[in-house]
Design an enzyme around this catalytic site. Structure first.
Site, PDB file in Angstrom:
ATOM      1  CD  GLU A  39      -1.478  -2.461   1.699  1.00 10.08           C
ATOM      2  OE1 GLU A  39      -2.244  -3.435   1.681  1.00 10.08           O
ATOM      3  OE2 GLU A  39      -0.307  -2.517   2.139  1.00 10.08           O
ATOM      4  CE1 TYR A 105       6.304 -10.908   3.964  1.00  8.50           C
ATOM      5  CE2 TYR A 105       5.398 -13.123   3.952  1.00  8.50           C
ATOM      6  CZ  TYR A 105       5.644 -11.930   3.308  1.00  8.50           C
ATOM      7  OH  TYR A 105       5.222 -11.762   2.022  1.00  8.50           O
ATOM      8  NE  ARG A 107       3.399  -8.934   7.513  1.00 18.71           N
ATOM      9  CZ  ARG A 107       3.238  -8.725   6.204  1.00 18.71           C
ATOM     10  NH1 ARG A 107       3.487  -9.691   5.328  1.00 18.71           N
ATOM     11  NH2 ARG A 107       2.813  -7.557   5.775  1.00 18.71           N
ATOM     12  CG  ASN A 167      -0.457  -7.682  -3.412  1.00 18.72           C
ATOM     13  OD1 ASN A 167       0.432  -8.443  -3.742  1.00 18.72           O
ATOM     14  ND2 ASN A 167      -0.312  -6.379  -3.363  1.00 18.72           N
ATOM     15  NE  ARG A 169       3.055 -10.380  -0.720  1.00 14.83           N
ATOM     16  CZ  ARG A 169       2.713  -9.826  -1.871  1.00 14.83           C
ATOM     17  NH1 ARG A 169       1.884 -10.477  -2.683  1.00 14.83           N
ATOM     18  NH2 ARG A 169       3.191  -8.655  -2.231  1.00 14.83           N
ATOM     19  N   GLY A 226       1.122 -10.677 -16.289  1.00 13.30           N
ATOM     20  CA  GLY A 226       2.567 -10.577 -16.411  1.00 13.30           C
ATOM     21  C   GLY A 226       3.022  -9.807 -17.629  1.00 13.30           C
ATOM     22  N   GLY A 256       3.540  -4.967  -9.483  1.00 10.70           N
ATOM     23  CA  GLY A 256       2.091  -4.950  -9.381  1.00 10.70           C
ATOM     24  C   GLY A 256       1.578  -3.720  -8.656  1.00 10.70           C
ATOM     25  CG  ASP A 257       2.693  -3.151  -4.712  1.00  6.83           C
ATOM     26  OD1 ASP A 257       1.621  -3.788  -4.653  1.00  6.83           O
ATOM     27  OD2 ASP A 257       3.707  -3.463  -4.068  1.00  6.83           O
TER      28      ASP A 257
END
Length: 298
Positions: A39, A105, A107, A167, A169, A226, A256-257
């Site tokens: 984001e 990660y 997080r 998105n 994950r 892609g 992509g972002d």
């Protein structure tokens, strides 16, 4: 930043990215520090395109949180950020390898995972044209999932469009949980972005047409494929396809972002669909040709 209201608010977690510079994680002695956050990547791309973009989130009351805030401020991104004195800023490690990089990660229990319903109220969002988030955010915690659900309602009550990038994950939640939640959120958004490959992985939809049939209610659905191109489905109109430009790819992460930021910038400018897709491709190309998620500051 201008004192005028934000045009776009992007909400989600940003972590510190640690990338070894002299070998794999297990053997490296040197590393670089950067930012990793879908984001905030979109917000930075919109700011670079001259639009008033805000990043909303939570970070720890720690040096890593300060680093994130300072970097986004340098990029002209507005900040609606809460500092948490108890929970840390999340960290992500990249592990480079010849066969492809992997990430790890750290997080769980991060400050951003404590985002909760009502974080962005209708009053706070007054004047905002687009609210953007991704499928990463609801995967962080139950409270984040509740926050995203409430966000859809509050954004629309404020007169804003809801933009959602699937998105997916895989490391964050089970395929079963992801498939149902991401389908529900994408189909309920005003603008949704999804990669053809990730849609096939989580929903079994192998083509852009199949994805549209699976997500029939989203007014504007963008399917990215892609280096082939991207297709936009607007209501019942004929889909619009624009091929991707040929570029020499250095690092695909963040493309992509960047595509979403270019497409949303062109949406704010009320450009035709084909031009919005072209703007998305152009923004993605700028990131594909460098080894970073965001273009360098000029």
């Amino acid at each position: 930043m201008s004192t005028a209201p934000a045009e776009v608010v992007c909400i989600g977690e940003t972590m510190i990215l640690v990338t070894p510079t002299d070998g794999p994680l297990s053997a490296a002695s040197e590393a670089s520090l950067g930012l990793a956050g879908a984001e905030s990547n979109v917000a930075a791309g919109l700011a670079a395109a001259g639009h008033r973009a805000v990043w909303a989130s939570r970070v720890g009351d720690d040096p890593l949180g300060t680093r994130i805030v300072d970097e986004l401020e340098r990029r002209g991104v507005g900040l609606w950020v809460e500092r948490d004195p108890q929970a840390p800023t999340g960290v992500m490690f990249k592990d480079p390898a010849a066969e492809g990089s992997s990430v790890r990660y750290y997080r769980r229990g991060s400050a951003a995972s404590g985002m909760a319903a009502g974080m962005l109220s209708t009053e706070r969002l007054s004047g905002v044209r687009i609210v953007h988030t991704t499928g990463i955010t609801p995967a962080l915690s139950v409270s984040c999932r509740d926050m995203v659900d409430r966000l859809y309602a509050d954004a629309r009550a404020a007169g804003a469009l809801v933009s959602f990038d699937v998105n997916d994950r895989r490391a964050l939640w089970s395929l079963e949980d992801a498939a149902s939640a991401l389908a529900r959120l994408a189909d309920a958004a005003d603008i949704a972005f999804v990669g053809r490959d990730e849609a096939e992985r989580i929903w079994g939809t192998a083509t852009a047409t199949a994805i549209r049939a699976f997500l029939p209610n989203c007014p504007l659905l963008v399917v990215k494929d892609g280096d082939i191109g991207a297709t936009a489905f607007a209501g019942d109109a004929e889909p619009v396809f624009v091929p991707a430009p040929v570029v020499e790819v250095v690092e695909p992460v963040g493309a992509g972002d960047a595509f979403a930021s270019g497409f949303l910038a062109a949406t704010l400018e009320d450009l035709p669909l084909a031009e919005r897709l072209s703007a998305g491709h152009a923004a993605a190309a700028r990131v594909l040709t460098i080894a970073a998620d965001m273009p360098p500051l000029s």
